[in-house]
Design a protein around this motif. Structure first.
Motif, PDB file in Angstrom:
ATOM      1  N   PHE A 160      13.514  31.430 141.326  1.00 18.81           N
ATOM      2  CA  PHE A 160      14.053  32.494 140.485  1.00 18.81           C
ATOM      3  C   PHE A 160      15.438  32.127 139.947  1.00 18.81           C
ATOM      4  CE2 PHE A 160      10.752  34.711 142.863  1.00 18.81           C
ATOM      5  CZ  PHE A 160      10.107  35.392 141.846  1.00 18.81           C
ATOM      6  N   ASP A 161      16.264  31.471 140.753  1.00 14.20           N
ATOM      7  CA  ASP A 161      17.553  30.994 140.251  1.00 14.20           C
ATOM      8  C   ASP A 161      17.350  29.924 139.179  1.00 14.20           C
ATOM      9  OD1 ASP A 161      18.968  32.702 141.838  1.00 14.20           O
ATOM     10  OD2 ASP A 161      19.681  31.191 143.247  1.00 14.20           O
ATOM     11  N   GLU A 166      14.031  41.589 135.664  1.00 16.44           N
ATOM     12  CA  GLU A 166      15.434  41.736 136.053  1.00 16.44           C
ATOM     13  C   GLU A 166      16.260  40.530 135.620  1.00 16.44           C
ATOM     14  OE1 GLU A 166      15.193  42.288 140.246  1.00 16.44           O
ATOM     15  OE2 GLU A 166      14.281  44.270 140.097  1.00 16.44           O
ATOM     16  N   ILE A 167      15.666  39.341 135.687  1.00 17.33           N
ATOM     17  CA  ILE A 167      16.364  38.135 135.237  1.00 17.33           C
ATOM     18  C   ILE A 167      16.652  38.204 133.744  1.00 17.33           C
ATOM     19  CG2 ILE A 167      15.989  35.656 134.797  1.00 17.33           C
ATOM     20  CD1 ILE A 167      14.551  35.548 137.503  1.00 17.33           C
ATOM     21  N   GLY A 168      15.770  38.858 132.995  1.00 20.22           N
ATOM     22  CA  GLY A 168      15.984  38.987 131.561  1.00 20.22           C
ATOM     23  C   GLY A 168      14.805  38.595 130.695  1.00 20.22           C
ATOM     24  N   ALA A 220      16.347  31.632 135.986  1.00 19.16           N
ATOM     25  CA  ALA A 220      17.496  32.308 135.392  1.00 19.16           C
ATOM     26  C   ALA A 220      18.424  31.315 134.696  1.00 19.16           C
ATOM     27  CB  ALA A 220      18.257  33.088 136.463  1.00 19.16           C
ATOM     28  N   ARG A 262      19.014  30.794 125.903  1.00 16.58           N
ATOM     29  CA  ARG A 262      19.690  31.831 125.129  1.00 16.58           C
ATOM     30  C   ARG A 262      20.927  31.283 124.439  1.00 16.58           C
ATOM     31  NH1 ARG A 262      19.375  37.120 129.161  1.00 16.58           N
ATOM     32  NH2 ARG A 262      17.445  38.002 128.296  1.00 16.58           N
ATOM     33  N   LEU A 274      16.823  30.249 131.450  1.00 12.31           N
ATOM     34  CA  LEU A 274      16.916  31.320 130.460  1.00 12.31           C
ATOM     35  C   LEU A 274      18.307  31.363 129.845  1.00 12.31           C
ATOM     36  CD1 LEU A 274      15.590  33.739 129.062  1.00 12.31           C
ATOM     37  CD2 LEU A 274      16.323  35.159 130.992  1.00 12.31           C
ATOM     38  N   ARG A 275      19.349  31.235 130.671  1.00 11.43           N
ATOM     39  CA  ARG A 275      20.711  31.237 130.135  1.00 11.43           C
ATOM     40  C   ARG A 275      20.918  30.081 129.167  1.00 11.43           C
ATOM     41  NH1 ARG A 275      21.914  32.564 135.574  1.00 11.43           N
ATOM     42  NH2 ARG A 275      22.475  30.396 136.027  1.00 11.43           N
ATOM     43  N   ARG A 333      10.965  41.097 139.160  1.00  9.07           N
ATOM     44  CA  ARG A 333      12.093  40.172 139.293  1.00  9.07           C
ATOM     45  C   ARG A 333      12.288  39.367 138.021  1.00  9.07           C
ATOM     46  NH1 ARG A 333      12.433  36.885 144.841  1.00  9.07           N
ATOM     47  NH2 ARG A 333      14.464  36.423 143.903  1.00  9.07           N
ATOM     48  N   LEU A 334      11.204  38.984 137.378  1.00 11.04           N
ATOM     49  CA  LEU A 334      11.333  38.253 136.112  1.00 11.04           C
ATOM     50  C   LEU A 334      11.970  39.136 135.041  1.00 11.04           C
ATOM     51  CD1 LEU A 334       7.895  36.408 136.083  1.00 11.04           C
ATOM     52  CD2 LEU A 334      10.149  35.410 136.573  1.00 11.04           C
TER      53      LEU A 334
END
Length: 245
Positions: free
Chosen positions: A230-231, A28-30, A234, A241, A237-238, A25-26
């Motif tokens: 997880f949200d 998949e998040i990126g 994410a 980035r 991370l966004r 899952r991590l």
């Protein structure tokens, strides 16, 4: 550098239940990098899960100080997983009240680093709120520690805890300079119990100033607790980035 990682303690409940799915899952998040904890306890899950999900682990947390720690086993396992830096996650608050105690911690870390070098691994230290809050000889406990450390020992500055402990985190990072190999990035209201944490950029941490003050440090996203982890990861991370552009 602007490299991004995630501390697996953030997803400890999911990881304990299903390590491989959690790492998946991590990915998949990126995330392409993770920071494990408990290397010896989780070595088999990590060996299979990192490779299987296209992840690497440049850093990890593991207890290195105190009686009963098999340092050779820890560093051998780390080397086998491709981990370059093993980080002591905590020295209790009571050990930061006197310069002599801080110097003793530095000496213990220096000794650990000699063992680590035999396995091609480095040693680091991760702070909580009490090291920046402690004052010894007019400086923060973390800076006193750095002065006593062998040059081979690095720091992972938890920027949330630094601010929670009353430090000007960007200024602290600049003073510590290249000693800082990695930073923990998390945000929130700065509660000392870790409650109320939010994705990076949504709380009281001066995020952009922190990132600018440690341009070459690995950024490790972390939550001590978050309802929708997880949200939350994410979203962090966004934001990171975006800051890297």
């Amino acid at each position: 550098m602007n490299e991004l990682s995630v501390q697996l303690y953030s997803v400890r409940d999911a990881f304990a239940t299903d390590p491989d799915r959690t790492l998946g899952r991590l990915a998949e998040i990126g995330f392409t990098q993770v920071e494990p904890y408990g290397i010896l306890e989780n070595v088999e899950s990590l060996r299979a899960g990192l490779t299987g999900n296209g992840l690497t682990a440049p850093t990890a947390h593991a207890a290195l100080l105190g009686d009963g720690v098999d340092r050779h086993a820890v560093f051998a396992a780390a080397a086998g997983l491709g981990i370059a830096v093993v980080i002591e996650p905590k020295v209790e608050q009571a050990r930061w009240q006197r310069s002599a105690d801080i110097a003793a911690t530095a000496s213990a870390l220096n000794d650990a680093a000699k063992v680590a070098a035999e396995h091609g691994v480095a040693v680091g230290y991760h702070n909580h709120w009490w090291e920046p809050a402690a004052q010894a000889d007019g400086r923060s406990g973390l800076e006193v520690l750095a002065e006593h450390l062998d040059p081979a020992v690095v720091l992972e500055v938890d920027t949330y805890w630094a601010v929670a402990g009353g430090a000007d985190a960007p200024a602290l990072l600049r003073r510590l300079g290249d000693r800082v190999r990695a930073i923990h990035v998390k945000d929130g209201g700065l509660a000392l119990d870790g409650s109320g944490q939010v994705p990076a950029g949504q709380g009281r941490l001066p995020l952009d100033e922190v990132l600018d003050a440690a341009p070459n440090a690995l950024r490790v996203v972390e939550f001590d607790r978050h309802d929708d982890i997880f949200d939350g990861l994410a979203a962090s991370l966004r934001r990171l980035r975006g800051a890297a552009r």
